[in-house]
Scaffold this motif. Structure first.
Motif, PDB file in Angstrom:
ATOM      1  N   GLY A  53       0.819  -0.735  -0.183  1.00 44.00           N
ATOM      2  CA  GLY A  53       0.037  -0.022  -0.336  1.00 44.00           C
ATOM      3  C   GLY A  53       0.378   1.080  -0.041  1.00 44.00           C
ATOM      4  N   HIS A 119      -1.863  -0.350   3.967  1.00 42.97           N
ATOM      5  CA  HIS A 119      -3.304  -1.234   4.189  1.00 42.97           C
ATOM      6  C   HIS A 119      -3.052  -1.526   5.686  1.00 42.97           C
ATOM      7  CE1 HIS A 119      -3.321  -0.952   0.245  1.00 42.97           C
ATOM      8  NE2 HIS A 119      -3.210  -1.687  -0.311  1.00 42.97           N
ATOM      9  N   LEU A 309     -10.345  -3.871   6.042  1.00 44.98           N
ATOM     10  CA  LEU A 309      -8.981  -4.386   6.394  1.00 44.98           C
ATOM     11  C   LEU A 309      -9.230  -5.686   6.298  1.00 44.98           C
ATOM     12  CD1 LEU A 309      -6.051  -3.012   8.872  1.00 44.98           C
ATOM     13  CD2 LEU A 309      -6.935  -2.692   6.028  1.00 44.98           C
ATOM     14  N   ALA A 312      -9.270  -7.106   2.807  1.00 41.82           N
ATOM     15  CA  ALA A 312      -8.308  -7.036   1.734  1.00 41.82           C
ATOM     16  C   ALA A 312      -7.933  -8.596   1.591  1.00 41.82           C
ATOM     17  CB  ALA A 312      -7.234  -6.312   2.616  1.00 41.82           C
ATOM     18  N   LEU A 330      -8.926   0.459   0.893  1.00 46.97           N
ATOM     19  CA  LEU A 330      -8.696   0.155   2.011  1.00 46.97           C
ATOM     20  C   LEU A 330      -9.551   1.364   2.888  1.00 46.97           C
ATOM     21  CD1 LEU A 330      -6.082  -2.343   1.734  1.00 46.97           C
ATOM     22  CD2 LEU A 330      -8.607  -3.111   2.044  1.00 46.97           C
TER      23      LEU A 330
END
Ligand SMILES: [Zn+2]
Ligand SMILES: [Zn+2]
Length: 335
Positions: A53, A119, A309, A312, A330
């Motif tokens: 991320g 993330h 999350l 994910a 996210l």
């Protein structure tokens, strides 16, 4: 990311702390770039386990020693490159912090590669690698500007289009749907090139003056001076060259690790058209500020799908399989 070509896992890990020179950020939104897929497939090296991320925004909750430019409560974001080593041969050239830094500095701190990515619920970031977000810009809309917006705006800037020129955006996905809006916001006649008939209406809503399926149709329309390539497949970009005008520039902003970019020897020779291929990457934080300003003014707004999350891995599956049409984001503070 647990290993090359392994599925993502959601794990509890210790909350990072702000080391000297860093800020600790509570993450409110973290955009998913297709580079997350390349990183998971091993193209970023053996960096595992690592949190991916690099489109991260949130609120500063802790300030490390020696940081005077950021305060608790600041709304900030960071990109793929947070800081450079400052001492290697590249750093001695004293260039600004850009995507080039990540490729050349011996010790760059890169988000989601050499350092933890976004993330996550919290991330420690080099203070110099953060930018203050404009007031009123929602976190979900800001996150995709950190790579999709920054990349495409840098590509447009690097092409240096003149006021009368026409811009064609190749591929209307995560980057392309942002690029169309940026080109239109800058006043350029804008053409979308997409193989997906179901994206035509949307491309027009996003600012395309014309929508074509390929370079041949672009050529019939009179061609474009700039081809902004936003896909992760060079095939469409090569075909689009058919519609590139004299003195035209093709800007490669995306990655395709599966094949080289090649120029066909059929038709009018590239050099006789005096055309250029331009490689482009995140071009400096002043460009990021420009694109954030456009976002704050509502001139560009990403189309997002948000995921907590806990989802994910589902989100990653959508991204990998091409089902994520625009931008996945996210939102770690929502469950
Ligand atoms: Zn990216
Ligand atoms: Zn360096």
């Amino acid at each position: 990311m647990t290993g090359a070509n392994q599925l993502w896992e959601v794990r509890d890990v210790p909350t990072p702390t702000a080391e000297p020179g860093q800020v600790l950020v509570k993450v409110y939104a973290s955009g998913m770039c297709y580079t997350d897929v390349w990183a998971t497939q091993g193209y970023g090296g053996d960096i595992y386990p690592q949190t991916p991320g690099h489109e991260v925004v949130g609120e500063v909750v802790e300030v490390g020693a020696g940081v005077h430019t950021r305060q608790v409560g600041d709304r900030v974001g960071t990109t793929w490159v947070q800081s450079a080593c400052g001492r290697c041969a590249y750093c001695r050239e004293n260039r600004p912090l850009t995507g080039q830094t990540a490729m050349n500095c011996a010790g760059a701190r890169t988000t989601g590669f050499s350092a933890q990515g976004g993330h996550a619920e919290y991330i420690a970031i080099s203070a110099e690698g953060t930018v203050l977000l404009p007031d009123g810009l929602a976190y979900e809309d800001a996150a995709p500007m950190m790579c999709a917006g920054y990349t495409t705006w840098s590509g447009l800037r690097d092409a240096a289009p003149q006021p009368h020129e026409k811009i064609a955006v190749v591929g209307i996905g995560g980057l392309g749907h942002v690029a169309l809006q940026l080109s239109k916001a800058s006043g350029f006649e804008t053409i979308a090139i997409t193989h997906s008939p179901d994206k035509h209406d949307l491309a027009v809503q996003l600012g395309a003056d014309h929508v074509v399926a390929n370079g041949k149709e672009l050529n019939e329309l009179g061609g474009a001076d700039v081809l902004l390539v936003t896909t992760n497949a060079f095939g469409a970009a090569e075909e689009a060259l058919t519609g590139l005008r004299v003195d035209g520039r093709v800007v490669l902003s995306g990655l395709d690790f599966t094949r080289p970019f090649s120029i066909s020897s059929e038709g009018v020779p590239f050099h006789m058209m005096r055309q250029q291929v331009i490689g482009s990457t995140h071009g400096g934080q002043h460009y990021l500020s420009e694109v954030l300003d456009l976002a704050a003014k509502g001139k560009v707004k990403p189309i997002t799908e948000t995921f907590p999350l806990a989802r994910a891995t589902d989100a990653f599956d959508r991204l990998t399989s091409g089902k994520m049409r625009f931008r996945g984001v996210l939102t770690p503070q929502n469950s």
